[in-house]
Motif scaffolding. Sequence first.
Motif, PDB file in Angstrom:
ATOM      1  N   LEU A  30     -13.504   7.543   7.151  1.00  0.00           N
ATOM      2  CA  LEU A  30     -12.836   6.752   8.544  1.00  0.00           C
ATOM      3  C   LEU A  30     -11.494   7.287   8.084  1.00  0.00           C
ATOM      4  N   ARG A  31     -10.541   7.317   9.338  1.00  0.00           N
ATOM      5  CA  ARG A  31      -9.035   7.698   8.989  1.00  0.00           C
ATOM      6  C   ARG A  31      -8.896   6.812   9.436  1.00  0.00           C
ATOM      7  N   LEU A  32      -7.865   6.614   9.208  1.00  0.00           N
ATOM      8  CA  LEU A  32      -6.430   5.134   9.553  1.00  0.00           C
ATOM      9  C   LEU A  32      -4.999   5.814  10.414  1.00  0.00           C
ATOM     10  N   SER A  33      -4.545   5.765  10.774  1.00  0.00           N
ATOM     11  CA  SER A  33      -3.521   6.178  11.558  1.00  0.00           C
ATOM     12  C   SER A  33      -1.977   5.273  11.933  1.00  0.00           C
ATOM     13  N   CYS A  34      -0.992   5.173  11.103  1.00  0.00           N
ATOM     14  CA  CYS A  34      -0.157   4.480  11.225  1.00  0.00           C
ATOM     15  C   CYS A  34       1.079   4.991  12.357  1.00  0.00           C
ATOM     16  N   LEU A  35       1.286   4.759  13.627  1.00  0.00           N
ATOM     17  CA  LEU A  35       2.613   5.322  14.253  1.00  0.00           C
ATOM     18  C   LEU A  35       3.838   4.736  14.488  1.00  0.00           C
ATOM     19  N   ALA A  36       5.356   5.248  13.575  1.00  0.00           N
ATOM     20  CA  ALA A  36       6.147   4.428  13.629  1.00  0.00           C
ATOM     21  C   ALA A  36       7.341   4.987  15.138  1.00  0.00           C
ATOM     22  N   SER A  37       7.854   3.704  15.868  1.00  0.00           N
ATOM     23  CA  SER A  37       8.750   4.275  16.203  1.00  0.00           C
ATOM     24  C   SER A  37       9.959   3.879  16.480  1.00  0.00           C
ATOM     25  N   GLY A  38      10.651   4.298  16.668  1.00  0.00           N
ATOM     26  CA  GLY A  38      12.033   3.654  17.303  1.00  0.00           C
ATOM     27  C   GLY A  38      13.534   3.868  16.168  1.00  0.00           C
ATOM     28  N   GLY A  39      13.410   4.975  15.228  1.00  0.00           N
ATOM     29  CA  GLY A  39      13.810   5.269  13.800  1.00  0.00           C
ATOM     30  C   GLY A  39      13.482   6.697  13.498  1.00  0.00           C
ATOM     31  N   THR A  40      13.938   6.832  12.936  1.00  0.00           N
ATOM     32  CA  THR A  40      13.720   9.077  12.258  1.00  0.00           C
ATOM     33  C   THR A  40      13.536   8.349  11.070  1.00  0.00           C
ATOM     34  N   VAL A  41      11.856   8.484  11.237  1.00  0.00           N
ATOM     35  CA  VAL A  41      10.832   8.116  10.048  1.00  0.00           C
ATOM     36  C   VAL A  41      10.987   9.225   9.106  1.00  0.00           C
ATOM     37  N   SER A  42      11.536  10.572   8.829  1.00  0.00           N
ATOM     38  CA  SER A  42      11.812  10.547   7.643  1.00  0.00           C
ATOM     39  C   SER A  42      12.788  10.353   6.684  1.00  0.00           C
ATOM     40  N   SER A  43      13.049   9.079   6.988  1.00  0.00           N
ATOM     41  CA  SER A  43      13.816   8.310   6.122  1.00  0.00           C
ATOM     42  C   SER A  43      13.266   7.365   5.494  1.00  0.00           C
ATOM     43  N   TYR A  44      12.586   7.456   5.323  1.00  0.00           N
ATOM     44  CA  TYR A  44      11.345   6.813   4.897  1.00  0.00           C
ATOM     45  C   TYR A  44      10.109   7.113   4.007  1.00  0.00           C
ATOM     46  N   ALA A  45      10.119   6.506   2.846  1.00  0.00           N
ATOM     47  CA  ALA A  45       8.194   7.089   2.442  1.00  0.00           C
ATOM     48  C   ALA A  45       7.546   5.969   2.690  1.00  0.00           C
ATOM     49  N   MET A  46       6.542   6.439   3.272  1.00  0.00           N
ATOM     50  CA  MET A  46       5.603   5.976   4.153  1.00  0.00           C
ATOM     51  C   MET A  46       4.474   5.168   3.278  1.00  0.00           C
ATOM     52  N   GLY A  47       3.732   3.652   3.553  1.00  0.00           N
ATOM     53  CA  GLY A  47       2.628   3.717   2.005  1.00  0.00           C
ATOM     54  C   GLY A  47       1.440   2.948   3.249  1.00  0.00           C
ATOM     55  N   TRP A  48       0.394   2.886   2.688  1.00  0.00           N
ATOM     56  CA  TRP A  48      -0.844   2.292   2.921  1.00  0.00           C
ATOM     57  C   TRP A  48      -1.128   0.863   1.749  1.00  0.00           C
ATOM     58  N   PHE A  49      -1.063  -0.669   2.372  1.00  0.00           N
ATOM     59  CA  PHE A  49      -1.837  -1.516   1.531  1.00  0.00           C
ATOM     60  C   PHE A  49      -2.776  -2.155   1.987  1.00  0.00           C
ATOM     61  N   ARG A  50      -3.023  -3.056   1.545  1.00  0.00           N
ATOM     62  CA  ARG A  50      -4.371  -3.860   2.318  1.00  0.00           C
ATOM     63  C   ARG A  50      -4.868  -4.938   1.391  1.00  0.00           C
ATOM     64  N   ARG A  51      -5.640  -5.725   1.899  1.00  0.00           N
ATOM     65  CA  ARG A  51      -5.169  -7.538   1.558  1.00  0.00           C
ATOM     66  C   ARG A  51      -7.040  -7.975   2.065  1.00  0.00           C
ATOM     67  N   ALA A  52      -8.234  -7.559   0.945  1.00  0.00           N
ATOM     68  CA  ALA A  52      -9.455  -8.125   1.394  1.00  0.00           C
ATOM     69  C   ALA A  52      -9.964  -9.885   1.435  1.00  0.00           C
ATOM     70  N   PRO A  53     -10.544  -9.861   1.786  1.00  0.00           N
ATOM     71  CA  PRO A  53     -11.224 -11.322   1.974  1.00  0.00           C
ATOM     72  C   PRO A  53     -10.413 -12.163   1.098  1.00  0.00           C
ATOM     73  N   GLY A  54     -10.171 -13.212   0.145  1.00  0.00           N
ATOM     74  CA  GLY A  54      -9.681 -14.219  -0.167  1.00  0.00           C
ATOM     75  C   GLY A  54      -8.263 -13.442  -1.448  1.00  0.00           C
ATOM     76  N   LYS A  55      -8.148 -12.434  -1.138  1.00  0.00           N
ATOM     77  CA  LYS A  55      -7.421 -11.264  -2.356  1.00  0.00           C
ATOM     78  C   LYS A  55      -6.202 -11.687  -1.883  1.00  0.00           C
ATOM     79  N   VAL A  56      -5.067 -11.350  -2.285  1.00  0.00           N
ATOM     80  CA  VAL A  56      -3.949 -11.028  -2.194  1.00  0.00           C
ATOM     81  C   VAL A  56      -3.598  -9.587  -1.919  1.00  0.00           C
ATOM     82  N   ARG A  57      -2.081  -9.107  -0.931  1.00  0.00           N
ATOM     83  CA  ARG A  57      -2.309  -8.067  -0.658  1.00  0.00           C
ATOM     84  C   ARG A  57      -2.022  -6.783  -1.339  1.00  0.00           C
ATOM     85  N   GLU A  58      -2.645  -5.994  -2.014  1.00  0.00           N
ATOM     86  CA  GLU A  58      -2.373  -5.420  -2.676  1.00  0.00           C
ATOM     87  C   GLU A  58      -2.624  -3.372  -2.460  1.00  0.00           C
TER      88      GLU A  58
END
Length: 118
Positions: free
Chosen positions: A17-45
């Motif tokens: 699968l390929r996930l996408s995340c579209l940013a709006s309302g600012g200068t995206v190049s000013s930010y580091a970006m990342g992905w995190f996940r939360r599995a059922p019953g677990k904390v976000r990682e």
Amino acid sequence: VQLQASGGGLVQAGGSLRLSCLASGGTVSSYAMGWFRRAPGKVREFVAVVSRSGDLTRYADVVKGRFTISRDNAKNTVYLQMNSLKPEDTAVYYCAITSKGWGTVDNWGQGTLVTVSS
């Protein structure tokens, strides 16, 4: 900056699968970006992050070699290509941005659900 994640779904083990995340309302190049996940019953990682210019990446050990993070600042988008998916990758995936380092997240996306069947 607002974030809108997409691309989640149901896939069989070994699939991609390929996930996408579209940013709006600012200068995206000013930010580091990342992905995190939360599995059922677990904390976000942490899953993967990419630097402002896209030349530096870092991955959680459990996804290294299977997932690839990238970004296109011209399209204000960060991607997560996920290959060789495993049932344990099942989670809600969130994109995030930071201008100060990952100890302080500036904003989170709403999450997209990835379900990997065995």
